[in-house]
Design a protein around this motif. Sequence first.
Motif, PDB file in Angstrom:
ATOM      1  N   LEU A 714      -6.716  -0.351   4.680  1.00 17.89           N
ATOM      2  CA  LEU A 714      -6.056   0.175   5.866  1.00 17.89           C
ATOM      3  C   LEU A 714      -6.900  -0.031   7.114  1.00 17.89           C
ATOM      4  N   LYS A 715      -6.226  -0.244   8.221  1.00 21.31           N
ATOM      5  CA  LYS A 715      -6.898  -0.294   9.513  1.00 21.31           C
ATOM      6  C   LYS A 715      -7.119   1.132  10.010  1.00 21.31           C
ATOM      7  N   THR A 716      -8.201   1.310  10.750  1.00 19.33           N
ATOM      8  CA  THR A 716      -8.512   2.628  11.297  1.00 19.33           C
ATOM      9  C   THR A 716      -8.459   2.584  12.808  1.00 19.33           C
ATOM     10  N   THR A 771       1.401   4.658   7.546  1.00 19.56           N
ATOM     11  CA  THR A 771       1.029   3.355   8.084  1.00 19.56           C
ATOM     12  C   THR A 771       2.199   2.727   8.831  1.00 19.56           C
ATOM     13  N   ALA A 772       1.912   2.113   9.967  1.00 16.92           N
ATOM     14  CA  ALA A 772       2.927   1.433  10.769  1.00 16.92           C
ATOM     15  C   ALA A 772       3.229   0.072  10.154  1.00 16.92           C
ATOM     16  N   ARG A 783       6.023  -8.127   6.145  1.00 17.49           N
ATOM     17  CA  ARG A 783       5.535  -6.764   6.278  1.00 17.49           C
ATOM     18  C   ARG A 783       5.800  -5.959   5.010  1.00 17.49           C
ATOM     19  N   VAL A 784       5.130  -4.817   4.906  1.00 10.29           N
ATOM     20  CA  VAL A 784       5.404  -3.811   3.889  1.00 10.29           C
ATOM     21  C   VAL A 784       5.963  -2.599   4.617  1.00 10.29           C
ATOM     22  N   ILE A 785       7.232  -2.285   4.353  1.00  5.82           N
ATOM     23  CA  ILE A 785       7.926  -1.227   5.087  1.00  5.82           C
ATOM     24  C   ILE A 785       8.592  -0.300   4.087  1.00  5.82           C
TER      25      ILE A 785
END
Length: 1010
Positions: A714-716, A771-772, A783-785
């Motif tokens: 994940l991005k922070t 997560t966006a 994407r993962v949505i």
Amino acid sequence: MIGELRKRILALLVLTFVSSAFIFAQKGTVSGKVKDENGDPLVGTTVMVEGTQMGTLTDGEGNYSIQLDPGDYNLVFSFVGYDKQTKSVKVAAGETISLNTGMELEGKEMDDVVIVGYGTQRKRDLTGSISKIGARDLNDIPGTSFEATLQGKAPGVQVIQSSGIAGAGAMVRVRGIASVGAGGDPLYVVDGIPITQDNFANGDRGGQNNNPLSSINPNDIESIEILKDAAATGIYGSRGSNGVILITTKRGKRGKPTFDFSTRIGLSQPTKLQSLLTGDQWLQLRQEAWENDGNTGRAPLPMGLTLEDAQGVNTDWQDKMVQTGVKQEYNFSMRQGNDKIKTYLGVSAMNSESYIVGNSYQRLTARGNVDWNILKNLRVSGNFSLARGLNNRVDQAWAGGLGAAQSTLLPIYSDTLNNQINPLFKQTVVDWQTLEYRTINNISLFYEPIKGLEINASGNFDYMDMGDDILEDSLWDTQNHTARAKEWATNVFNWSTNGYASYKVNLPEDHGLKIMAGMEAQKSVSRSEYLELTNVYKPIYANPSASENTDTINTVNPTERWSFVSLFTRVNYDYKKKYFFQATARIDGSSKFGRENVYGFFPTVGGGYILSEESWWKEKVPVINFLKFKASWGKTGNANIPNNARFGLFSSNQNNVTYNGDSTIYPTQLENPFLQWETAYTVDGGFEIGFWNDRLTADVTFYNKKTRDMLIQLKTATSTGFPNYWSNVGQVLNRGFEIGITSRNLVGKFKWTTTLNLSRNYNKVLDVGDTAPDALAGSGDTRVIEGQPLGVNYLVRFSHVDAATGLPVWLDKDGNETMTWSENNRVVVGKVLPDVIGGLTNRFEYKGFDLEALWTFSIGGNIYDDAAKRQLGVFTDWNMRTDIINRWTTPGQEGATYPRLTMNPGTYGGLGSEWNLNTTQFLYDATYYRLKKVSLGYSFNGDLVTKMHLQALRLYVTGTNLITITNYPGSDPEVVRDQNGPQGRNISPNVSYLTPPQERTLSVGLNVTF
């Protein structure tokens, strides 16, 4: 005188005849007829004298005859698709014995033994879902790696060859995609050894991933079992959620040495190339784009060319990059054995050129498998292999090569172009090779101290040494060096050991109970470094001592280590051979996970019921000879993440930035001591059925697999000072069914067998936390949505071309038309996974001839052509496809496919860059039907084979990828874009970016047994 001579000659002839008759009378003759299950002659049946090399084949009427010295013999009758028959016979001198034999179809396939992990089971006793593929089906399609030959042959298994480049691998998915950041490939186990299988060990230099499976020779493989559900994969616990592929290599057999030689020679071409503009067309359309933007005069040309330089030049760069690839393969093996020792030895040589100029893959392999019965209850086995793979590399896709011929190499460039955008020039001044040595070995011990108790132990070693070497000539290296040599070196040491014991409990006749328990430990150590030398004349692998005498750059990466330790058990119980129960449990400990979650527990249970074993069944339902129901539940895991995922990581600054004169380091990853296993919970149920003595069989399975605690990087927030960290976030569901059908349509002299498998998988992301969409991204705006399939295309919808202005019209998020470009209007419009996949095989046999055709198909899903936005969008310094001819040119023009030409991205509603033009205009239906293989062979009859002192002789011709039916306009609908990491491989395999298409091959082969 003449009369006396005649008398002597006559006497000599009589003496010779009598002597021959006497000698002949010392032998006996065994003859007879072999018939199939319908009483028809079975032509070409092999009749061998057990323990010898003597044998023959039945003739056109099913007859055979063998002369034998007096004695006792066992004759073995065998034919493909039929059970072997062994007949004992006693031969006396001068006696003629008639021995007729009736063969039975292998329809009793439920009695086949399958590998299940740490043991074997009869297929009829299984409670899980396992597909078995035999040696014949693993060598019928030419290729450098065995996994590509699995395509279309096992339900629930999606196999996509990544590209047509030599040495390329395939993407294998068992029952869909179940992970985002962790690896999605199945676990590969060779003769009980979990092998190194990192596709990213060499990054994606040159636009190509490493294929760690290419070093395994398909000709050495006896069978492959694909374990799919939790009941089958649960014994591998933390690594079973993506399926397990068990590879069993060939072993020695009892009897005198038998030798097999096979060779195959073939040619290859691309299945399809892109249709690109000619030089004059490109100049015309560029001028049109220039003037559409309000400019006057001549449009400027790339590389400072003038119109006079470019006119009349029409270089077909695709044609120059493509050749007819020549493929050669040679295999030689020996099997022999007695009561004490059985041995298999095999060697192989292969040289496979692709259709891309300068690209080839060469492999040399050697294998030795030995089984030594030291005592009646003590056996030692050894498996030893060594492989050398040499990949003569060329750039591909985005990196160049054929990709450059379709993009940056314009038709107005002369073929004498000598600079860095010309891949043909690069091949003359740059030598690029990837050399790999691989050895996979184990020694195992089998001991049966008392009846029913079996103890197994093994030690295993898998070593991979890979060097990626580049030598750049001074014509390429612009820094005034004589030459520059570069090497990326990787070494992976993989040790493992396991020990397990199984005990068959002595119970009353109707009960069967077998208990197995064991332990396993595995450790892997990876070392890598980069070495660069200047002013050298040879690549580093050919001159390793040069580093002592030249300018050297040497970067040694930190050593990576991981380890596993496991305890496992399995219990199998059956009652009256019709009720079956299985339970497994495994505890895995891994160094990859946080100190709070080192260990994981993975249980499974399964049951089966053979209804057709009931006493009343055969009388009440005679049409159905076999009916079995099965069901299972289990928990499995995924641990395929980087070795240092749980640690806090730092890096030294690369820009020589200091603080108070001191060097600096900066954080790159946040620590997560709570990182834990990604787990999958699977429910599986189905039935197996056989009609008319297995003339028609079917295996139908339904499954529901929910993956929890997905491993995601994940991005922070920027304010934290850490760019990302690994965590357990989200859930994904895979639900579907699989059908495998085998029909023996005709079983007489003319045989026709049809095999169909298909599977339907429904995939949905249930949860991704907070997560966006852009936080879990892949190539081409995948994407993962939450609420969508895992891996969706997230694009701006294209509506039409405005007839008045020629400008593109988009749809906003609400579906309203707009002429303003905005990435905020992206929506879910396509998906990575297909709806249905499968394969259809028809095999025909008549006398010595056999004909087999395999169709593979994929229905549904989408392909996003990530290069089309440069080839069919804004006019840049790229090639354009001929499709662009159907563009808007005049006001009022209706039905144009593409907008008016422009060299300014902003013309299209304020688009910032042509690289951002990710729209549905370049999204296509991925459905295709492909004639994957057609093979025609002939097995020579017994008389000829016997005269040549052979046991078997077969010639065949095979064609692959001969027909493709699809609406996809690109090069190939069967595409996997190679990625530099598991996340891209999981969610972006449907994104094509100048990916080389598959090969179309035609080959001739010979198989000889003697």
